[in-house]
Scaffold this motif. Structure first.
Motif, short mmCIF file in Angstrom:
data_model
loop_
_atom_site.label_atom_id
_atom_site.label_comp_id
_atom_site.label_asym_id
_atom_site.label_seq_id
_atom_site.Cartn_x
_atom_site.Cartn_y
_atom_site.Cartn_z
N ASN A 138 -2.45 6.75 -8.78
CA ASN A 138 -3.29 7.27 -7.71
C ASN A 138 -4.57 7.91 -8.25
O ASN A 138 -5.52 8.08 -7.52
CB ASN A 138 -2.53 8.29 -6.86
N SER A 139 -4.56 8.26 -9.51
CA SER A 139 -5.77 8.87 -10.10
C SER A 139 -5.89 8.42 -11.56
O SER A 139 -5.66 9.21 -12.47
CB SER A 139 -5.71 10.38 -10.00
N LEU A 173 0.83 -1.21 0.00
CA LEU A 173 0.00 0.00 0.00
C LEU A 173 0.86 1.26 0.00
O LEU A 173 0.56 2.23 -0.71
CB LEU A 173 -0.94 0.01 1.20
N MET A 174 1.93 1.24 0.78
CA MET A 174 2.84 2.40 0.81
C MET A 174 3.49 2.60 -0.56
O MET A 174 3.58 3.73 -1.04
CB MET A 174 3.92 2.21 1.88
N GLY A 215 2.60 5.58 -7.14
CA GLY A 215 1.42 5.91 -7.95
C GLY A 215 1.37 7.37 -8.34
O GLY A 215 0.89 7.72 -9.43
N ARG A 216 1.89 8.25 -7.50
CA ARG A 216 1.87 9.67 -7.85
C ARG A 216 2.81 9.99 -9.00
O ARG A 216 2.63 10.97 -9.71
CB ARG A 216 2.16 10.53 -6.64
N ALA A 224 2.27 1.60 -3.47
CA ALA A 224 1.24 2.03 -4.41
C ALA A 224 0.98 3.53 -4.31
O ALA A 224 0.86 4.22 -5.33
CB ALA A 224 -0.06 1.26 -4.15
N ARG A 225 0.91 4.03 -3.10
CA ARG A 225 0.68 5.46 -2.90
C ARG A 225 1.90 6.29 -3.32
O ARG A 225 1.77 7.30 -3.99
CB ARG A 225 0.34 5.76 -1.44
N ALA A 226 3.08 5.84 -2.91
CA ALA A 226 4.30 6.61 -3.19
C ALA A 226 4.62 6.63 -4.68
O ALA A 226 4.88 7.69 -5.26
CB ALA A 226 5.47 6.04 -2.41
#
Length: 110
Positions: free
Chosen positions: A104-105, A91-92, A98-99, A94-96
């Protein structure tokens, strides 16, 4: 002491999960974010650096999972600790990452 072993399995699994994107990107010859880039964690590092960083993460994960205590795939607490480590690192990541890669979007209707 068993509780400390579970902590070791948690972090060992997190290191193993972190090894995957770095090692795979490096083996594919693609640059990827790493702690050695400028700025750290945001800039891209070479594929060679990522293979080395991924391998280092695998080695640390191995030590924490296989050389501390006696990890047992049939022991629920061992598997739960490792699974939580993989999930949280995933999850970390994916968030890091992904941007930087649009994860992330995601756009609709592509």
């Amino acid at each position: 002491m068993e509780g400390l072993h579970d902590v070791s399995y948690f972090f060992g699994a997190a290191f193993l999960a972190n090894a995957v994107p770095h090692f795979v990107s490096g083996m594919m010859g693609r640059p990827f974010q790493s702690p050695f880039a400028k700025p750290p964690g945001e800039g891209l590092s070479s594929s060679t650096v990522n293979v080395l960083w991924g391998f280092f993460n695998m080695a640390v994960g191995y030590v924490l999972m296989c050389r501390v205590g006696e990890f047992d795939l049939r022991a629920t607490d061992h598997v739960a600790a490792a699974g939580l480590g993989v999930l949280l690192m995933g999850l970390m990541g994916a968030r890091a990452f992904g941007r930087f890669h649009g994860g992330n979007s995601p756009t609709k209707g592509s």
